[in-house]
Enzyme design. Structure first.
Site, PDB file in Angstrom:
ATOM      1  N   HIS A 116     -19.363   9.284   2.176  1.00 21.31           N
ATOM      2  CA  HIS A 116     -19.731   7.936   2.609  1.00 21.31           C
ATOM      3  C   HIS A 116     -21.260   7.828   2.628  1.00 21.31           C
ATOM      4  O   HIS A 116     -21.930   8.734   3.134  1.00 21.31           O
ATOM      5  CB  HIS A 116     -19.152   7.681   4.012  1.00 21.31           C
ATOM      6  CG  HIS A 116     -19.448   6.316   4.534  1.00 21.31           C
ATOM      7  ND1 HIS A 116     -18.723   5.206   4.132  1.00 21.31           N
ATOM      8  CD2 HIS A 116     -20.398   5.868   5.385  1.00 21.31           C
ATOM      9  CE1 HIS A 116     -19.226   4.131   4.735  1.00 21.31           C
ATOM     10  NE2 HIS A 116     -20.240   4.511   5.494  1.00 21.31           N
ATOM     11  N   ARG A 170       0.834  -1.204   0.000  1.00 18.63           N
ATOM     12  CA  ARG A 170       0.000   0.000   0.000  1.00 18.63           C
ATOM     13  C   ARG A 170       0.871   1.258   0.000  1.00 18.63           C
ATOM     14  O   ARG A 170       0.596   2.236  -0.679  1.00 18.63           O
ATOM     15  CB  ARG A 170      -0.881  -0.020   1.264  1.00 18.63           C
ATOM     16  CG  ARG A 170      -1.977   1.026   1.266  1.00 18.63           C
ATOM     17  CD  ARG A 170      -2.758   1.026   2.576  1.00 18.63           C
ATOM     18  NE  ARG A 170      -3.271  -0.271   2.962  1.00 18.63           N
ATOM     19  CZ  ARG A 170      -4.337  -0.861   2.419  1.00 18.63           C
ATOM     20  NH1 ARG A 170      -4.998  -0.256   1.468  1.00 18.63           N
ATOM     21  NH2 ARG A 170      -4.729  -2.053   2.822  1.00 18.63           N
TER      22      ARG A 170
END
Ligand code: GRF
Length: 209
Positions: free
Chosen positions: A111, A67
């Site tokens: 979100h 990552r």
């Protein structure tokens, strides 16, 4: 005055990215431009949408890298484009701590629930199964917690008895397209102050101090 340069990260459809691009065109968001749209998936439909707006795009896939290495490449592109504010718009990967540190309090996310209810994935299904009568959407700053950073703004959406995941998601998405551009406009205007976990309007923050 120079414009705030946005870097938008996507993984798929890109409808929130398009809503931000439209809001810049219409003048709802003033003093900002999209410097680059980055996707971690080469097939993301949002890449074509961005190109239709004449926005530069980049595909940076994670492949088998860590990552950190993936994020370092993204940071390189964002830095080379002098990006001031990163907007996650359906970006389906967690960011590394070093990415978050470099853009501390300069990363927004949208979100599809009323946080802190239902962080994570598949949240419209979770909302229906839990039996809540209202859900919605939240724009928040991104910190190291999952969907847990300071909340900029929210919209409430009713959950109907006959809702499926799809119908609820569609009703929430309409609100996302209103909420995200308005939140970006406010952050770009600088009308906010982060006090602890709270994102206050500047005037309110001054009154409280
Ligand atoms: C939206 O529901 C957003 O809230 C979530 O992912 C979805 C992205 O949709 N984070 P799109 O790619 O912006 O159309």
């Amino acid at each position: 005055m120079s414009k705030t340069r946005l870097g938008i990260l996507i993984s798929g459809r890109g409808s929130n990215m398009a809503a931000i691009a439209k809001a810049i065109q219409s003048g709802l968001i003033e003093g900002a431009e999209i410097a680059v749209v980055i996707s971690n998936c080469k097939n993301a439909a949002g890449l074509e949408k961005a190109a239709e707006f004449g926005i530069d795009t980049a595909v940076i896939e994670r492949q088998s890298r860590s990552r950190e290495d993936h994020d370092r490449e993204m940071l390189g592109v964002l830095n080379s484009r002098n990006v001031d504010l990163v907007c996650l718009a359906g970006y389906m990967r967690l960011l590394s701590n070093s990415f978050i540190e470099e853009y501390r309090n300069r990363i927004l996310n949208i979100h599809p629930s009323l946080l802190p209810a239902f962080p994570g994935l598949d949240v419209q299904r979770q909302a229906i199964e839990f039996g809540v009568k209202y859900s919605g959407c939240t724009v928040h700053f991104v910190d190291e917690t999952l969907d847990g950073g300071p909340i900029v703004d929210q919209r409430i959406v009713p959950v109907h008895d006959d809702d499926t995941t799809e119908t609820l998601a569609a009703r929430i998405l309409e609100q996302e397209h209103e909420l995200y551009p308005r939140s970006v406009a406010r952050i770009v205007r600088g009308d906010y102050q982060i006090v602890g976990r709270r994102v206050l309007h500047k005037s309110a923050a001054l009154r409280g101090s």
